[in-house]
Design an enzyme around this catalytic site. Sequence first.
Site, PDB file in Angstrom:
ATOM      1  N   GLU A   1      -1.592  -9.453   9.996  1.00 36.96           N
ATOM      2  CA  GLU A   1      -1.645  -9.910   8.473  1.00 36.96           C
ATOM      3  C   GLU A   1      -1.192 -11.191   8.696  1.00 36.96           C
ATOM      4  O   GLU A   1      -1.911 -12.011   7.817  1.00 36.96           O
ATOM      5  CB  GLU A   1      -0.229  -8.744   7.788  1.00 36.96           C
ATOM      6  CG  GLU A   1      -0.139  -9.195   6.291  1.00 36.96           C
ATOM      7  CD  GLU A   1       1.177  -8.598   5.836  1.00 36.96           C
ATOM      8  OE1 GLU A   1       2.055  -8.010   6.817  1.00 36.96           O
ATOM      9  OE2 GLU A   1       1.264  -8.137   4.538  1.00 36.96           O
TER      10      GLU A   1
ATOM     11  N   HIS B   1       2.113  -2.943  11.591  1.00 38.08           N
ATOM     12  CA  HIS B   1       1.577  -4.012  10.632  1.00 38.08           C
ATOM     13  C   HIS B   1       1.129  -5.085  11.570  1.00 38.08           C
ATOM     14  O   HIS B   1       2.184  -5.577  12.390  1.00 38.08           O
ATOM     15  CB  HIS B   1       2.626  -4.570   9.660  1.00 38.08           C
ATOM     16  CG  HIS B   1       2.904  -3.540   8.449  1.00 38.08           C
ATOM     17  ND1 HIS B   1       3.464  -2.248   8.741  1.00 38.08           N
ATOM     18  CD2 HIS B   1       2.905  -3.661   7.336  1.00 38.08           C
ATOM     19  CE1 HIS B   1       3.571  -1.898   7.338  1.00 38.08           C
ATOM     20  NE2 HIS B   1       3.291  -2.592   6.710  1.00 38.08           N
TER      21      HIS B   1
ATOM     22  N   ASP C   1      -0.775  -0.677  -0.043  1.00 39.78           N
ATOM     23  CA  ASP C   1       0.384  -1.182   0.331  1.00 39.78           C
ATOM     24  C   ASP C   1       1.927  -1.220  -0.648  1.00 39.78           C
ATOM     25  O   ASP C   1       2.656  -0.285  -0.291  1.00 39.78           O
ATOM     26  CB  ASP C   1       0.284  -2.933   0.648  1.00 39.78           C
ATOM     27  CG  ASP C   1       1.311  -3.392   1.933  1.00 39.78           C
ATOM     28  OD1 ASP C   1       2.005  -2.493   2.355  1.00 39.78           O
ATOM     29  OD2 ASP C   1       1.062  -4.525   2.010  1.00 39.78           O
ATOM     30  N   ASP C   2       1.669  -1.974  -1.485  1.00 34.22           N
ATOM     31  CA  ASP C   2       2.791  -1.906  -2.681  1.00 34.22           C
ATOM     32  C   ASP C   2       2.462  -2.119  -4.105  1.00 34.22           C
ATOM     33  O   ASP C   2       2.400  -2.962  -4.715  1.00 34.22           O
ATOM     34  CB  ASP C   2       3.792  -3.242  -2.192  1.00 34.22           C
ATOM     35  CG  ASP C   2       4.441  -2.996  -0.847  1.00 34.22           C
ATOM     36  OD1 ASP C   2       5.000  -2.349  -0.610  1.00 34.22           O
ATOM     37  OD2 ASP C   2       3.818  -3.956  -0.001  1.00 34.22           O
TER      38      ASP C   2
ATOM     39  N   HIS D   1      -1.536   3.596   3.779  1.00 39.59           N
ATOM     40  CA  HIS D   1      -0.607   2.572   3.893  1.00 39.59           C
ATOM     41  C   HIS D   1      -0.063   2.423   2.735  1.00 39.59           C
ATOM     42  O   HIS D   1      -0.568   1.535   1.731  1.00 39.59           O
ATOM     43  CB  HIS D   1      -1.225   1.380   4.688  1.00 39.59           C
ATOM     44  CG  HIS D   1      -0.195   0.269   4.816  1.00 39.59           C
ATOM     45  ND1 HIS D   1      -0.277  -0.487   6.236  1.00 39.59           N
ATOM     46  CD2 HIS D   1       0.586  -0.430   4.183  1.00 39.59           C
ATOM     47  CE1 HIS D   1       0.706  -1.225   6.131  1.00 39.59           C
ATOM     48  NE2 HIS D   1       1.068  -1.470   4.901  1.00 39.59           N
TER      49      HIS D   1
HETATM   50 ZN   LIG Z   1       2.771  -2.629   4.403  1.00 37.92          ZN
END
Ligand SMILES: [Zn+2]
Length: 348
Positions: free
Chosen positions: A201, A198, A281-282, A19
């Site tokens: 979250e 997703h 994720d990022d 991810h």
């Molecule tokens: Zn994500």
Amino acid sequence: MKKEEFYDLLESIPKAELHVHEEAVLSRETVKKVYKRNFNQDMSDEEFNSLFEYDDLTGFLSSFIKIQSYFTNINDFEYMFKDFEAYLNKNNIIYCETFFSPTSHLKKGWSFHDMISIVQKNIERIKENSGRTVKLIVDVSRSFGVENAMKNLDLVLAEKNPYIVGIGLGGDEKKGPAAEYKDVFVKAKENGLHVVTHAGESCGVFSMKDSLELCKAERLGHGIAAAQDADFMKYLAENKIPLEVCPTSNIFILKEFNGDMKNHPVKKLYDAGVFVTLNTDDPTFFKVSLIDEYWNIYKDQNFSLDEIKEIIKNGYKAAFISKEEKDDYCKNVDSAWDAWFKKHPDAN
Ligand SMILES: [Zn+2]
């Protein structure tokens, strides 16, 4: 184990990441470079800093889309993949499924086929340079509506690219409930694609249940809402449904953790038997790498080294690859692990 030793160990272990959003691996220097090249001026400090200041999911997502808008030339993907390759090398990620979000670029008039061709060329270069495997999950996106998501799916189906293994549903769950995207995901599944969403979250367990029951999701991105519901954690554990947990992303974006990794429910999920994988994720946006993320849960969540090794293996077990490939990758983890400890007999 001390930090330096832990990083040395983790660097020696080939890992998977499932991810991670492609643009979110762009280095900050590259963001500035792409901006300068395309707008013929330096990016002001104010604009640059504002890209990385957000205190909720909406703010973060608008920064993400803004960075995509700096790509005015399709060849800018080359920059992106240079940074991507450096990220994989630095973290010793040998297998990666990354989200590719085409919508903003399609709106500029770029062709899906042209984009995927450049991406494929770069994926093949990475494989040749370092033996690392990259596959794509196309984020059909809940930020642009169902019709757009279906259009994205149709482009994926027409393209039939061997590197695209599935589709995903990214963006803010609050603004795009999974249930609305049911038809897109059922169609993807019928056509042999893997599907992930997703979920859990920024919304509760209902969003995870909708993703599983209506969209037939095979893995859930984040899924931390499950920690509030013991029965549902039991269901996830019994059905071995993998969660792509991204702790630092949650700490950055969601207020309930008060910015403290110790408050994240990753250990609670793990101890309840949930199939946990660890992801960033990022990375650029949250200033975190995959190895940092392992260190964070080791340091602040009391995971043992054996549990860290198990989570590393979970990354392969939850990947969209054959049973044989999973077994091979897991064996490589064991042998790299043993080799490191053999070299460092005093480590524990
Ligand atoms: Zn994500």
